[in-house]
Design a protein around this motif. Structure first.
Motif, PDB file in Angstrom:
ATOM      1  N   HIS A  98       0.795  -1.239   0.000  1.00 22.17           N
ATOM      2  CA  HIS A  98       0.000   0.000   0.000  1.00 22.17           C
ATOM      3  C   HIS A  98       0.823   1.283   0.000  1.00 22.17           C
ATOM      4  CE1 HIS A  98      -3.723  -2.281   0.652  1.00 22.17           C
ATOM      5  NE2 HIS A  98      -3.020  -3.027   1.472  1.00 22.17           N
ATOM      6  N   GLY A  99       2.125   1.168   0.194  1.00 22.17           N
ATOM      7  CA  GLY A  99       2.981   2.337   0.097  1.00 22.17           C
ATOM      8  C   GLY A  99       3.375   2.963   1.411  1.00 22.17           C
ATOM      9  N   GLU A 100       4.370   3.817   1.313  1.00 21.42           N
ATOM     10  CA  GLU A 100       4.962   4.484   2.480  1.00 21.42           C
ATOM     11  C   GLU A 100       3.964   5.370   3.217  1.00 21.42           C
ATOM     12  OE1 GLU A 100       8.401   6.251   4.765  1.00 21.42           O
ATOM     13  OE2 GLU A 100       8.060   4.362   3.750  1.00 21.42           O
ATOM     14  N   ASP A 101       3.192   6.159   2.491  1.00 16.11           N
ATOM     15  CA  ASP A 101       2.274   7.090   3.148  1.00 16.11           C
ATOM     16  C   ASP A 101       1.223   6.358   3.974  1.00 16.11           C
ATOM     17  OD1 ASP A 101       3.650   9.201   2.042  1.00 16.11           O
ATOM     18  OD2 ASP A 101       2.236   9.520   0.397  1.00 16.11           O
ATOM     19  N   ALA A 102       0.679   5.277   3.426  1.00 18.66           N
ATOM     20  CA  ALA A 102      -0.325   4.502   4.151  1.00 18.66           C
ATOM     21  C   ALA A 102       0.275   3.889   5.421  1.00 18.66           C
ATOM     22  CB  ALA A 102      -0.905   3.413   3.255  1.00 18.66           C
ATOM     23  N   ALA A 103       1.500   3.392   5.314  1.00 20.28           N
ATOM     24  CA  ALA A 103       2.172   2.818   6.482  1.00 20.28           C
ATOM     25  C   ALA A 103       2.441   3.883   7.539  1.00 20.28           C
ATOM     26  CB  ALA A 103       3.474   2.147   6.061  1.00 20.28           C
ATOM     27  N   ASN A 104       2.848   5.070   7.107  1.00 24.22           N
ATOM     28  CA  ASN A 104       3.131   6.147   8.054  1.00 24.22           C
ATOM     29  C   ASN A 104       1.877   6.587   8.794  1.00 24.22           C
ATOM     30  OD1 ASN A 104       5.835   6.140   7.414  1.00 24.22           O
ATOM     31  ND2 ASN A 104       5.670   7.805   5.922  1.00 24.22           N
ATOM     32  N   ASP A 105       0.741   6.582   8.117  1.00 24.45           N
ATOM     33  CA  ASP A 105      -0.518   6.928   8.786  1.00 24.45           C
ATOM     34  C   ASP A 105      -0.801   5.957   9.931  1.00 24.45           C
ATOM     35  OD1 ASP A 105      -0.969   9.068   7.117  1.00 24.45           O
ATOM     36  OD2 ASP A 105      -2.370   8.004   5.797  1.00 24.45           O
ATOM     37  N   ILE A 106      -0.503   4.690   9.703  1.00 27.29           N
ATOM     38  CA  ILE A 106      -0.723   3.679  10.742  1.00 27.29           C
ATOM     39  C   ILE A 106       0.241   3.882  11.905  1.00 27.29           C
ATOM     40  CG2 ILE A 106      -0.531   1.205  11.230  1.00 27.29           C
ATOM     41  CD1 ILE A 106      -1.598   0.801   8.315  1.00 27.29           C
ATOM     42  N   ILE A 107       1.495   4.190  11.599  1.00 31.54           N
ATOM     43  CA  ILE A 107       2.463   4.457  12.666  1.00 31.54           C
ATOM     44  C   ILE A 107       1.991   5.611  13.546  1.00 31.54           C
ATOM     45  CG2 ILE A 107       4.807   5.270  13.164  1.00 31.54           C
ATOM     46  CD1 ILE A 107       5.709   3.790  10.623  1.00 31.54           C
ATOM     47  N   LEU A 108       1.519   6.677  12.927  1.00 34.65           N
ATOM     48  CA  LEU A 108       1.030   7.828  13.685  1.00 34.65           C
ATOM     49  C   LEU A 108      -0.159   7.455  14.556  1.00 34.65           C
ATOM     50  CD1 LEU A 108       1.238  10.671  11.006  1.00 34.65           C
ATOM     51  CD2 LEU A 108       2.713  10.373  13.006  1.00 34.65           C
ATOM     52  N   SER A 109      -1.055   6.627  14.029  1.00 37.48           N
ATOM     53  CA  SER A 109      -2.235   6.219  14.786  1.00 37.48           C
ATOM     54  C   SER A 109      -1.857   5.374  15.996  1.00 37.48           C
ATOM     55  CB  SER A 109      -3.183   5.436  13.869  1.00 37.48           C
ATOM     56  OG  SER A 109      -4.293   4.944  14.586  1.00 37.48           O
ATOM     57  N   VAL A 110      -0.963   4.410  15.790  1.00 37.18           N
ATOM     58  CA  VAL A 110      -0.519   3.553  16.892  1.00 37.18           C
ATOM     59  C   VAL A 110       0.252   4.377  17.925  1.00 37.18           C
ATOM     60  CG1 VAL A 110       1.005   1.624  17.505  1.00 37.18           C
ATOM     61  CG2 VAL A 110      -0.505   1.452  15.509  1.00 37.18           C
ATOM     62  N   LEU A 111       1.100   5.269  17.447  1.00 33.60           N
ATOM     63  CA  LEU A 111       1.870   6.124  18.351  1.00 33.60           C
ATOM     64  C   LEU A 111       0.956   6.954  19.241  1.00 33.60           C
ATOM     65  CD1 LEU A 111       4.800   7.179  19.006  1.00 33.60           C
ATOM     66  CD2 LEU A 111       4.290   9.048  17.409  1.00 33.60           C
ATOM     67  N   ALA A 112      -0.089   7.517  18.659  1.00 28.44           N
ATOM     68  CA  ALA A 112      -1.028   8.330  19.439  1.00 28.44           C
ATOM     69  C   ALA A 112      -1.673   7.508  20.551  1.00 28.44           C
ATOM     70  CB  ALA A 112      -2.093   8.916  18.522  1.00 28.44           C
ATOM     71  N   GLU A 113      -2.030   6.257  20.251  1.00 27.28           N
ATOM     72  CA  GLU A 113      -2.616   5.387  21.269  1.00 27.28           C
ATOM     73  C   GLU A 113      -1.613   5.044  22.358  1.00 27.28           C
ATOM     74  OE1 GLU A 113      -5.734   4.022  21.641  1.00 27.28           O
ATOM     75  OE2 GLU A 113      -6.447   5.339  20.053  1.00 27.28           O
ATOM     76  N   LEU A 114      -0.377   4.772  21.958  1.00 29.65           N
ATOM     77  CA  LEU A 114       0.657   4.415  22.929  1.00 29.65           C
ATOM     78  C   LEU A 114       0.966   5.557  23.882  1.00 29.65           C
ATOM     79  CD1 LEU A 114       3.211   2.485  20.666  1.00 29.65           C
ATOM     80  CD2 LEU A 114       1.772   1.502  22.452  1.00 29.65           C
ATOM     81  N   HIS A 115       0.813   6.791  23.398  1.00 33.06           N
ATOM     82  CA  HIS A 115       1.164   7.955  24.208  1.00 33.06           C
ATOM     83  C   HIS A 115      -0.027   8.575  24.921  1.00 33.06           C
ATOM     84  CE1 HIS A 115       5.298   8.880  22.156  1.00 33.06           C
ATOM     85  NE2 HIS A 115       5.244   7.685  22.692  1.00 33.06           N
ATOM     86  N   LEU A 116      -1.199   7.940  24.832  1.00 36.24           N
ATOM     87  CA  LEU A 116      -2.346   8.444  25.583  1.00 36.24           C
ATOM     88  C   LEU A 116      -2.063   8.371  27.083  1.00 36.24           C
ATOM     89  CD1 LEU A 116      -5.479   6.919  23.790  1.00 36.24           C
ATOM     90  CD2 LEU A 116      -4.857   9.347  23.948  1.00 36.24           C
ATOM     91  N   ALA A 117      -2.531   9.365  27.809  1.00 36.85           N
ATOM     92  CA  ALA A 117      -2.344   9.377  29.262  1.00 36.85           C
ATOM     93  C   ALA A 117      -3.091   8.204  29.896  1.00 36.85           C
ATOM     94  CB  ALA A 117      -2.844  10.692  29.834  1.00 36.85           C
ATOM     95  N   SER A 118      -2.560   7.724  31.002  1.00 40.33           N
ATOM     96  CA  SER A 118      -3.191   6.631  31.741  1.00 40.33           C
ATOM     97  C   SER A 118      -3.372   7.046  33.189  1.00 40.33           C
ATOM     98  CB  SER A 118      -2.320   5.372  31.675  1.00 40.33           C
ATOM     99  OG  SER A 118      -2.808   4.371  32.535  1.00 40.33           O
TER     100      SER A 118
END
Length: 292
Positions: A98-118
């Protein structure tokens, strides 16, 4: 009939009610099985070897995240744990399709979840970034090959400066890249295999620059490096220069790990790729025409 790999201890088979198991990884640090339990559910069993005990902080990180952006810990017994099965589709393969841009969107999404406050207090077992970077400080001080010594000394100096001025110190995955983001379950893309670190969140994207494995042409392409810098700086909330500096610092650290594992700068391994990236990124950082 119950069928499971001999390397999976009987007490774990009984405790986790495992009906069948497939060995999917046997590394220097761990044994990993994909298992089916008697209720029909799937999971991942991970047993740490003596060389892998440093990964316990990563399990603690997963425990703390409780499934936010990452796989859940279902159970743990000393140096073994039962994990949610995130699936079999790696982001590395998704990127090819699917390409670099699609993969980067997923990285950003996962990163945002990982950095959510707990609301939960992080475990005190997480490894501070300065301790994590110890191999590059040690090797830079004793490396006698001039070109490699210069690169590692540069990386170590940048790392020392960054670590002395960290901001927003928090728990970090510490090893986020295209083979540690996986999909295939109903929960979508999830991070696996964290290091379990404590430090500046800008470090959590540093390993993306040197990945995916085998994409050497892309890894040393200044246009891709700039695109990643432009994506990650606003996501983390820091300067573009800081993102690139952490990528350079991590490249030096990755070189040291690879050399300790028997890799060489000559050839086509990880050490060579990271060495080449470090030199390209250094020129970009020092080039007045590149506005960071």
């Amino acid at each position: 009939m119950t069928a499971y790999a001999p390397s999976l201890p009987a007490d774990l088979v009984e405790r986790w009610d495992i009906q069948s198991a497939e060995l999917i990884a046997d590394t220097r640090t761990s044994l990993v099985h994909r298992v089916i339990r008697r209720d029909g559910s799937g999971a991942i069993s991970k047993q740490l070897k003596p060389e892998g005990l440093h990964e316990l902080s990563g399990v603690d990180f997963l425990d703390w995240r409780q499934g936010s952006g990452s796989v859940r810990v279902l159970d743990r017994v000393e140096t073994a744990c039962l994990l949610e099965d995130a699936g079999t589709l790696m982001l590395k393969d998704y990127r090819l399709a699917h390409g670099e841009d699609a993969a980067n969107d997923i990285i950003l999404s996962v990163l945002a979840e990982l950095h959510l406050a707990s609301a939960d207090t992080p475990t005190d077992s997480l490894v501070p970034l300065r301790s994590h970077f110890r191999p590059v400080f040690d090797r830079a001080s004793r490396e006698d090959r001039p070109e490699l010594s210069a690169a590692l000394t540069y990386s170590a100096c940048i790392a020392d400066d960054l670590l002395s001025s960290q901001t927003d110190i928090r728990p970090l995955h510490g090893d986020l890249h295209h083979e540690n983001i996986v999909s295939g379950s109903e929960r979508g893309w999830l991070a696996i295999d964290p290091q379990g670190l404590l430090g500046d969140p800008a470090y959590d994207v540093a390993n993306v620059f040197g990945n995916p494995d085998g994409a050497f042409t892309d890894i040393i392409d200044p246009r891709r490096i700039i695109r990643l810098v432009d994506l990650f700086a606003p996501a983390i909330g820091c300067t573009r220069e800081k993102i690139l500096r952490y990528a350079i610092a991590h490249a030096g650290l990755s070189i040291c790990w690879s050399l300790e594992g028997g890799d060489r700068i000559s050839g086509e391994g990880n050490a060579m790729e990271r060495f080449a990236f470090l030199n390209v990124a250094r020129r970009m950082l020092e080039e007045p025409a590149v506005s960071l």
